[in-house]
Write a protein that holds these residues in place. Sequence first.
Motif, mmCIF file in Angstrom:
data_model
loop_
_atom_site.group_PDB
_atom_site.id
_atom_site.type_symbol
_atom_site.label_atom_id
_atom_site.label_comp_id
_atom_site.label_asym_id
_atom_site.label_seq_id
_atom_site.Cartn_x
_atom_site.Cartn_y
_atom_site.Cartn_z
ATOM 1 N N ASP A 92 4.486 95.055 0.302
ATOM 2 C CA ASP A 92 3.162 94.867 -0.302
ATOM 3 C C ASP A 92 3.342 94.055 -1.579
ATOM 4 N N GLY A 93 2.343 93.278 -1.938
ATOM 5 C CA GLY A 93 2.453 92.572 -3.208
ATOM 6 C C GLY A 93 1.567 91.354 -3.273
ATOM 7 N N GLU A 94 1.824 90.548 -4.317
ATOM 8 C CA GLU A 94 1.033 89.348 -4.555
ATOM 9 C C GLU A 94 1.947 88.130 -4.513
ATOM 10 N N VAL A 95 1.476 87.101 -3.833
ATOM 11 C CA VAL A 95 2.260 85.866 -3.722
ATOM 12 C C VAL A 95 2.247 85.162 -5.079
ATOM 13 N N VAL A 96 3.436 84.923 -5.637
ATOM 14 C CA VAL A 96 3.495 84.235 -6.937
ATOM 15 C C VAL A 96 4.009 82.806 -6.790
ATOM 16 N N ALA A 97 4.623 82.471 -5.663
ATOM 17 C CA ALA A 97 5.064 81.089 -5.446
ATOM 18 C C ALA A 97 5.231 80.858 -3.949
ATOM 19 N N VAL A 98 4.930 79.630 -3.513
ATOM 20 C CA VAL A 98 5.233 79.256 -2.121
ATOM 21 C C VAL A 98 6.050 77.967 -2.169
ATOM 22 N N ASN A 99 6.872 77.775 -1.171
ATOM 23 C CA ASN A 99 7.726 76.578 -1.113
ATOM 24 C C ASN A 99 6.948 75.435 -0.481
ATOM 25 N N ALA A 100 6.270 74.664 -1.335
ATOM 26 C CA ALA A 100 5.402 73.585 -0.861
ATOM 27 C C ALA A 100 6.188 72.484 -0.143
ATOM 28 N N ALA A 101 7.483 72.389 -0.411
ATOM 29 C CA ALA A 101 8.296 71.350 0.243
ATOM 30 C C ALA A 101 8.292 71.520 1.751
ATOM 31 N N LEU A 102 8.068 72.737 2.233
ATOM 32 C CA LEU A 102 8.132 72.981 3.672
ATOM 33 C C LEU A 102 6.957 72.361 4.427
ATOM 34 N N ILE A 103 5.877 72.034 3.704
ATOM 35 C CA ILE A 103 4.723 71.431 4.382
ATOM 36 C C ILE A 103 5.132 70.104 5.016
ATOM 37 N N ASP A 104 5.842 69.291 4.248
ATOM 38 C CA ASP A 104 6.277 67.999 4.785
ATOM 39 C C ASP A 104 7.671 68.043 5.385
ATOM 40 N N ARG A 105 8.454 69.057 5.009
ATOM 41 C CA ARG A 105 9.841 69.097 5.486
ATOM 42 C C ARG A 105 10.188 70.474 6.050
ATOM 43 N N PRO A 106 9.534 70.862 7.143
ATOM 44 C CA PRO A 106 9.843 72.174 7.731
ATOM 45 C C PRO A 106 11.294 72.289 8.178
ATOM 46 N N GLU A 107 11.945 71.137 8.385
ATOM 47 C CA GLU A 107 13.345 71.155 8.821
ATOM 48 C C GLU A 107 14.273 71.763 7.777
ATOM 49 N N LEU A 108 13.790 71.899 6.525
ATOM 50 C CA LEU A 108 14.615 72.566 5.511
ATOM 51 C C LEU A 108 14.955 73.989 5.933
ATOM 52 N N VAL A 109 14.059 74.617 6.681
ATOM 53 C CA VAL A 109 14.318 75.991 7.142
ATOM 54 C C VAL A 109 15.512 76.003 8.103
ATOM 55 N N ASN A 110 15.587 74.981 8.970
ATOM 56 C CA ASN A 110 16.733 74.889 9.884
ATOM 57 C C ASN A 110 18.019 74.561 9.132
ATOM 58 N N GLN A 111 17.874 73.668 8.158
ATOM 59 C CA GLN A 111 19.078 73.153 7.500
ATOM 60 C C GLN A 111 19.667 74.143 6.509
ATOM 61 N N ASP A 112 18.799 74.906 5.849
ATOM 62 C CA ASP A 112 19.265 75.764 4.754
ATOM 63 C C ASP A 112 18.354 76.991 4.666
#
Lengths: 127, 368
Positions: A72-92
């Motif tokens: 439970d909680g409040e979102v304080v930050a999101v990784n905006a880089a993933l919008i254009d570069r979802p491959e970052l999840v695969n790479q790292d």
Amino acid sequence: MVPEDLKYTREHEWLRMEGDTATIGITDHAQEEMGDLVFVELPAEGDSLATGKVLGTVESVKAVSELFAPVDGEVVAVNAALIDRPELVNQDPYGEGWMLRVRMAGGGEDLMNAAEYQSYLQDGGDA
Amino acid sequence: MDPETTLRRTSLHAEHVRHGARLVPFAGWEMPIQYRGVLAEHAAVRASAGLFDVSHMGELEVYGAEAEAFLQEMTPNNVSRLATGQAQYTALLTAEGTFVDDLLIYRLAAGRFLLVVNAANTAGDLAWIRKHIHGEVQVRDLSGEYALLALQGPRAAGILGRFLGKELQDLGSFRFTMEPMDGSTLLISRTGYTGEDGFEIYLPPAMAPSVWQRLMDEGERDGLVPVGLGARDTLRLEAALPLYGQDIDMTRTPLEAGLNFIVKLTKGEFMGREALVRQKEEGVGHRLTGLAVTQRGIARPGYPVRVAGREVGVVTSGTHSPTLGRAIGMAYLPVAHAEPGTKLTVVIRGNEVEAEVVPLPFYRRPPG
């Protein structure tokens, strides 16, 4: 690859706990299972999360997977880089592929440590 | 029953394992969905070359003195225009003009034809043919006697030429050649399902592993990679090649699917002709139409398509297009909403996401 210092869920998410903050992503096993990610949809800063509720979606070429809030909680930050570069999840998946940071308000009692997640994977890793 | 034990394996199973394939059940077969990754495999086929195992496809031989006349009755394309050494894209249609299957017909000799059909439909197609067969015609299922490799991409001709020790530049599109090798024969056609130049190689299953390995070795310097069914699907969708069971099926006709080029209404009688003549006169109500998603989101099969809030169709195929870098899909839409530029929405998990009609195909290979 299961880093020692993280906590894990049965849905193959990881959490890095620092005080009352948790950084959340998906595990190396999860990205490997999904294949090349091409779309990531995350909540906005300020959104509140409730354990077990859908917080977002990741899509590979072939498959759609939902992400479930591990705490439970409040979102304080999101990784905006993933919008254009979802491959970052695969790479790292444990680094640049992080997804969101949450100020925890509760939940998280059922999280696994690295050794428990490792044996969960060896047992098949089905939630 | 454990599904693992009932899945069939192609003669290339060990090659797939060696190349690190992820194997999945597909139409009763255990097939490679990907090796290194769908995006890398897709890009390799567009830029250089990819090698696919599609041995799950079915092969039916139709032969006899009246084989041509029989296939002329059973399919909408013109079999009498097919010379020995040529292949033709066509279909088996119901009396209503809808798809039993889509297929390639190869004329092997005057009275001998090879029908290459979808794996999931092989048994049904055979039953359909047997139900209608008459005269001096026989049919037999040769699926177990053929492995099938697809070598696709701009570098495919060069790789195959070196492998055979023979240039294939003169082999035209939808033409095939019989090439002797190791005491057997390879049937090599300039056909494919990717939107690129390429070849399909029919060969005895026992020969497939060595031919696969030799092609991989030959193509290494060109960047040849093994490609799974995952990229096969994104490649064929970019080229707007229909997939049976998604884009075409027993409820749709070739005219609705935009496959008018396989319908030869003036060739004489054939199964489904009357229905197609009527549909052509009345005009098709719905047409298989290309969509591009213009906001964030990926259209998937089964997602509703709306115009001004009203559902007008359903996505039949949809994915992220690796070449275009955006989401694409196809849907049967009323012709009034099928014009390029028409604004519509795709309902993605309850949210209407903006999209627009675009011309098909989504991708056309550069000339030359």
